[in-house]
Design an enzyme around this catalytic site. Sequence first.
Site, PDB file in Angstrom:
ATOM      1  N   SER A 196       0.844  -1.187   0.000  1.00 21.10           N
ATOM      2  CA  SER A 196       0.000   0.000   0.000  1.00 21.10           C
ATOM      3  C   SER A 196       0.888   1.249   0.000  1.00 21.10           C
ATOM      4  O   SER A 196       1.679   1.436  -0.915  1.00 21.10           O
ATOM      5  CB  SER A 196      -0.960  -0.028   1.191  1.00 21.10           C
ATOM      6  N   ASP A 265     -17.234 -15.161 -11.485  1.00 18.43           N
ATOM      7  CA  ASP A 265     -16.448 -16.241 -10.878  1.00 18.43           C
ATOM      8  C   ASP A 265     -16.047 -17.305 -11.892  1.00 18.43           C
ATOM      9  O   ASP A 265     -14.912 -17.786 -11.897  1.00 18.43           O
ATOM     10  CB  ASP A 265     -17.261 -16.859  -9.732  1.00 18.43           C
ATOM     11  N   ASP A 268     -13.066 -18.327 -15.478  1.00 17.66           N
ATOM     12  CA  ASP A 268     -11.907 -19.211 -15.603  1.00 17.66           C
ATOM     13  C   ASP A 268     -12.289 -20.678 -15.696  1.00 17.66           C
ATOM     14  O   ASP A 268     -11.415 -21.542 -15.804  1.00 17.66           O
ATOM     15  CB  ASP A 268     -10.966 -18.999 -14.419  1.00 17.66           C
ATOM     16  N   ASP A 272     -15.141 -20.921  -7.532  1.00 20.22           N
ATOM     17  CA  ASP A 272     -14.371 -21.017  -6.302  1.00 20.22           C
ATOM     18  C   ASP A 272     -14.388 -19.706  -5.504  1.00 20.22           C
ATOM     19  O   ASP A 272     -13.545 -19.490  -4.631  1.00 20.22           O
ATOM     20  CB  ASP A 272     -12.919 -21.417  -6.604  1.00 20.22           C
ATOM     21  N   ASP A 409      -8.585  -6.495  -4.768  1.00 18.48           N
ATOM     22  CA  ASP A 409      -8.330  -5.331  -3.921  1.00 18.48           C
ATOM     23  C   ASP A 409      -9.420  -4.296  -4.141  1.00 18.48           C
ATOM     24  O   ASP A 409      -9.450  -3.605  -5.163  1.00 18.48           O
ATOM     25  CB  ASP A 409      -6.953  -4.743  -4.253  1.00 18.48           C
ATOM     26  N   HIS A 449      -6.826  -6.168  -0.208  1.00 20.33           N
ATOM     27  CA  HIS A 449      -5.803  -5.134  -0.090  1.00 20.33           C
ATOM     28  C   HIS A 449      -4.688  -5.605   0.833  1.00 20.33           C
ATOM     29  O   HIS A 449      -4.827  -5.596   2.053  1.00 20.33           O
ATOM     30  CB  HIS A 449      -6.407  -3.837   0.428  1.00 20.33           C
TER      31      HIS A 449
END
Length: 536
Positions: A196, A265, A268, A272, A409, A449
Site C-alpha cells: 500500500s 467467478d 476461468d 471457487d 483489492d 488489499h
Amino acid sequence: MKSVPYYTAFAAIAAGVLATTTPGGFSTRCSGLVQSFHPDQQTTVLVAEFLAKGSNFTDPISHPSCVGGFTGGSILADVCRLRLNVSTSSTSSVIIEAWMPANWQQKGRRFAMTGNGGLAGCIPFDDLNFISSLGFATAGHNNGHDGDTGVPFFNRPEVVKDFAYRALLTATKVGKKAVKQLYSQNLKKSYFLGCSSGGRQGLKAAQDFPEEYDGIIAGAAGNNWNNLMSSFSYYWKFVANGNNPPILSAEQWVEWRDEAIRQCDQIDGVRDLVIEDPRKCNLRPESRLCAPGKSWASNKCFTSAQVTFLRNLYEPFYGNNGTFLFPGFGPGDETITSLWFAPTAPQYTVDWYRYALLNDETWTVEANFDLDAVDNANRIDPYNISTYKDLSKLKASGHKLLTYHGLADGLLSYEGSDRYYESIVRRMGLPSTQLDSFYRYFPIAGMGHCATGNGAWYIGAANQYSGAPATTTETEGGVLMSMVKWVEQGIPPERITGRGFTADGKLASTKDHCKWPLQNKYLGGNPNRRSSWGCS
C-alpha cells in the site's frame, strides 16, 4: 520529540541472566547499545532491550489512529529491540525501531526494511516481529510523524519531505549502522518489503535510491499518489453524490459484492469464489434493477440511481480535457470499497489537501474539491510524491524489484499496478523478456488489499502475518524468500506460491500465481491444488 532512555524490568533481568543463554552475551551487547551506539549527533537511543522468544510485548505507539498495533501475540524469536529518534532537520525527526535477532549470523546476515500504510505514521510491529523471526535484522519507522493522519504536515514541509522519502532513506542508513554495531559484522544483503503506502515507498526506493537494497518488494503500491488521494473524493462527491444519504447500505454492499463474484467467478471455468482475472469481468448491475413496484425490502434489488452509481464505480477517473487520472475500483471485495463511502468525505483526501498541499485548514471536499484542484495538486507534487518515474537507476544498479497486487483489492485497484508495469515497458523501451532481469510483477488472484481474501492470498508478504492463521508462518515460494533466491542464488521467480485458509484457520488451497503478462489458467481437477493451475 525526544525522551530519556528507559529499561523494562524484563530487560534488566535479561541483561543479567539471559546473557549466558544467548549467543555471545547477546542480551548484554544489546542493552549496551545505549552507551555504544552513537552514529552521529542526530541520533538518540531511546530503548535498547532484549526480548526473549515467547515473551509479551507492549506496543509503545499510543496514537488512536494506529489501529491494530502489535497483534502478533508474543515475540517469535530472541531479538534485540532498539528504538531511536533521528533528527532529519531542525523541525523534523523520525522514530526508528530495529529488531535484530540473536541468530542473525547463522541466517545469512540479512537486513530488511519494512514499509508503512495509509498516511504512514504507524510502525509495523507485526512485520518487525515476523521478519526478524526469519533471521533478518529488521527495521521500521514512523515516517516522520505519529499516527495515520496528515495533521502533522500542517505548515511543516520538512515533515512532508520525511513522508515522501527521507524517513525511509534515513531509517535504512541508520538501521544498517545499528546492525553493524550490534553484531560487529557487515551485513551481506539488504531488502525492502512494504504494501500500500509501503508499496509506494518501495517504488520510490527503486526509482531514486535502489543502491540501498539488493531486492525491493512492493505490494499494491499507492503510487500516482496525488491522483490516488484525489480519486477517493472524486468518487465520493461526484459518483456517490456526497453519499448523503448513503448510496448503499451495508447490507446492499455485501449483496453487490456477492453478485459481482457470481457474475464473474466462472470466467476461468471453475466456481471457487475467486474472480481469477477481473480484466475479463464485465459487470452488469442493471441485472439487479428494481422493476416497477419492487424494492430492496421486497426483492433485494437496486434503484436506478444505485445501478448508475455501481456502473460508474468501476469507470476511470478523468480530469480536465479528458485526461486519465486514476483507474476505477476493481470487483471482488466491494465491502472494503464501501469504506470510502462514509457519510463524511474521505479523510485521506481532506488531510492531504489541507495539511500537505495547501496549508489551509478551512479546505473541504464539499466546497473546494473539483478538477482544477486536482490539477493544482499535480502541479505541486511535493518531493515527487507521485512516484511515477522509470527504473533506469534500478537497472543500472543491478538490483531487483518484485511487485504484486491483489486482484480482489477493493481499496486500491490492481489496475494501477498493471498500468505502472506497462508504463515502464514503454518508457524504457524494454519488452517483458528484458524487464525480467530486474523487474517482475505478480497479480495475486483472490487477494484483497495486501492481505486476506477468498483465494490463495498468503504469500509471506508485508502486512500478512497478523491476518494469517497462527498455525502457519510458511514462506517458501512467497515473495520474500523468492526475492532472496533471486538475489543470492540468481534464481528468478517464475511464480509466487499463495495459500488460502478456511474460516477456522485450516489450509484450504495452494496456488502458484503467474508472472505478468502470463495469466493463471485452470487445467482441471481440484481447484485447491497447485497442480490444477498453469500459466499461459
